[in-house]
Scaffold this motif. Structure first.
Motif, short mmCIF file in Angstrom:
data_model
loop_
_atom_site.label_atom_id
_atom_site.label_comp_id
_atom_site.label_asym_id
_atom_site.label_seq_id
_atom_site.Cartn_x
_atom_site.Cartn_y
_atom_site.Cartn_z
N ALA A 365 -0.05 17.13 -8.64
CA ALA A 365 -0.06 16.91 -7.17
C ALA A 365 -0.55 15.71 -6.98
N ILE A 366 -0.19 15.22 -5.65
CA ILE A 366 -0.46 13.86 -5.06
C ILE A 366 -0.87 14.09 -3.71
N GLU A 367 -1.94 13.02 -3.53
CA GLU A 367 -2.54 13.04 -1.95
C GLU A 367 -2.04 11.79 -1.47
N VAL A 368 -1.32 11.94 -0.37
CA VAL A 368 -0.71 10.88 0.42
C VAL A 368 -1.43 10.73 1.83
N ARG A 369 -1.95 9.31 1.92
CA ARG A 369 -2.92 9.05 3.11
C ARG A 369 -2.10 7.88 3.85
N PRO A 370 -1.94 8.17 4.96
CA PRO A 370 -1.21 7.21 6.15
C PRO A 370 -2.38 6.16 6.49
N ALA A 371 -1.90 5.14 6.80
CA ALA A 371 -3.21 4.20 7.38
C ALA A 371 -3.52 4.82 8.65
N GLY A 372 -4.73 5.10 8.71
CA GLY A 372 -5.61 5.44 10.00
C GLY A 372 -5.38 7.00 10.06
N GLY A 373 -4.92 7.70 9.06
CA GLY A 373 -4.53 9.09 9.38
C GLY A 373 -5.23 10.04 8.42
N ALA A 374 -4.91 11.25 8.49
CA ALA A 374 -5.58 12.27 7.37
C ALA A 374 -4.66 12.46 6.20
N PRO A 375 -5.26 12.62 5.00
CA PRO A 375 -4.25 12.78 3.93
C PRO A 375 -3.44 14.32 4.05
N LEU A 376 -2.35 14.13 3.26
CA LEU A 376 -1.56 15.71 2.92
C LEU A 376 -1.57 15.71 1.44
N THR A 377 -1.68 16.68 0.76
CA THR A 377 -1.50 17.18 -0.55
C THR A 377 -0.26 17.85 -0.85
N VAL A 378 0.43 17.33 -1.75
CA VAL A 378 1.83 17.60 -1.84
C VAL A 378 1.84 18.21 -3.10
#
Length: 431
Positions: A365-378
């Protein structure tokens, strides 16, 4: 950015374990599962399912604001459509022999069949859209395929080793003209043989192949085993004979195969990540009960001999990213493996390229964090949709080991690089 659930395509040649295992579902699955689509193809659009917005088809998301999602460069080049389709492909049996047209051939063929009044879903329709369909597959398990016409001199050696008298006429044709025209002549003759002749020739070839394999000494063992397997499944199909003319390609995990226009090919077995231009145009050449348009297939095919090594895409390593380079303007594919244990440097990666992107997770699984935003786990078996107007993201491993594939549109990247190169250098103020 949005999490994507892909669309499973239940074709008969598919696996009952591969895709279900990747998605963490019970195995075996109830039916063969051949492909898992991540894209906006009309025949099977992925679904945006994360809590950040309503559940929607990806095609609906793109249609709502094409320039914001795709970027101006991609929209200008390919219209208001995602130009690639990303898949996980899992083959337990051979797919049909097939080839795809060039861009010019696709455009002309689509217009020609429209002028004839052929319905888009007609069985004898070859061109369902005006786009070409180059494709790339990267193996995730050992993977076998037939691809491209082999050097005719090697094929002459193979036919001689078979010692099948029924092949003597065709052996003479190719030995007398061991080039692309000789290949065209033999292939055309086999594809147009009466069924009664096929019923005699295929069993003779299978008997010869078994005899050679039983001897235990041949450089063509893989080719002959494939002929035997295809002959068992398709005993009256000229595609069994056509397989004798093609390269047998074996890929280990991480190795790729690029198939440009005109390349006759068939995937035999294995699992891989496939990316292609977003098109439905297929010209079939055998190993199928579906429509075969021989004259149109011959118009599209490239009979130029090619070695298997020539079809392997060059690879460029950029940190943890393994990029597979092809001339296709619609797509670029890369493989990224991250370590979540903290023992290695490749525990995260930053993506700041423009245009639409899809990250498909194959393991962990990966955690994707946008600049200034909350992360999503895929999770494994899911994908992430990133639009042109999304901020830069940092991707981290959310498991001990995470493997994912990244698809993007290279024309969007090239346009951004040109703008960056022409812009004046930034001035940084210091105290």
């Amino acid at each position: 950015m949005r999490i994507l659930d892909g669309v499973v395509r239940p074709y008969a040649w598919g696996s009952r374990t591969a895709i279900a295992s990747i998605q963490g579902r019970p195995v075996p699955s109830a039916h063969p599962e051949a492909e898992l689509w991540f894209g906006s193809h009309p025949a099977g659009s992925a679904r945006c399912v994360d809590p950040s917005g309503p559940e929607q088809d990806l095609v609906e998301v793109i249609d709502a604001d094409p320039v914001a999602t795709l970027g101006a460069a991609s929209a200008a080049e390919f219209g208001n459509r995602l130009p690639f389709l990303l898949k996980i492909l899992a083959a337990e049996e051979a797919l049909s022999l097939q080839a795809h047209p060039s861009a010019d051939q696709a455009r002309e063929g689509f217009e020609r069949e429209n002028a004839r009044g052929l319905a888009l879903e007609a069985r004898d329709r070859n061109y369902r859209d005006p786009w070409h369909k180059p494709e790339l597959i990267v193996a995730t398990t050992p993977f076998d395929a037939l691809a491209g016409f082999r050097d005719p001199h090697k094929t002459v050696a193979l036919l001689r080793e078979l010692q099948v008298s029924e092949l003597d006429h065709y052996l003479g044709m190719l030995a007398g003209q061991p080039d692309s025209e000789g290949l065209r002549a033999v292939f055309t003759t086999w594809l147009t043989l009466p069924e009664a002749s096929i019923r005699q020739l295929v069993p003779a070839v299978l008997h010869g192949a078994i005899e050679v394999l039983s001897s235990g000494s041949t450089e063509f063992a893989a080719e002959l085993r494939t002929v035997c397997e295809l002959g068992e499944d398709y005993p009256n199909d000229p595609g069994v004979l056509a397989s004798l003319l093609l390269n047998h390609v074996h890929l280990e995990p991480g190795e790729g195969l690029y198939l440009p226009a005109g390349n006759l090919h068939a995937y035999l077995r294995g699992t891989g990540v496939e990316i292609m231009a977003n098109s439905d145009n297929v010209l079939r050449g055998g190993l199928t009960p579906k429509h075969i348009d021989v004259p149109e297939l011959l118009r599209v095919l490239d009979f130029t001999p090619v070695d298997a090594a020539q079809m392997a895409p060059p690879v460029r390593m950029i940190g943890a990213e393994r990029v597979y380079l092809t001339p296709a303007p619609e797509f670029r594919l890369s493989r990224i493996e991250l370590d979540g244990t903290g023992l290695h440097h490749s525990s995260s990666i930053c993506f700041d390229m423009p245009g639409p992107q899809i990250l498909a997770v194959l393991s962990g699984a990966i955690e994707v964090r946008p600049a200034g935003g909350a992360p999503l786990t895929v999770k494994s078996g899911q994908a992430l949709w990133i639009t042109d107007d999304d901020p830069d993201v940092i991707v981290r491993a959310a498991s001990a080991r995470a493997v994912f594939y990244r698809a993007l549109v290279p024309v969007a990247v090239s346009a951004a690089e040109e703008v960056s190169a022409s812009a004046p250098a930034a001035v940084t103020a210091t105290e």
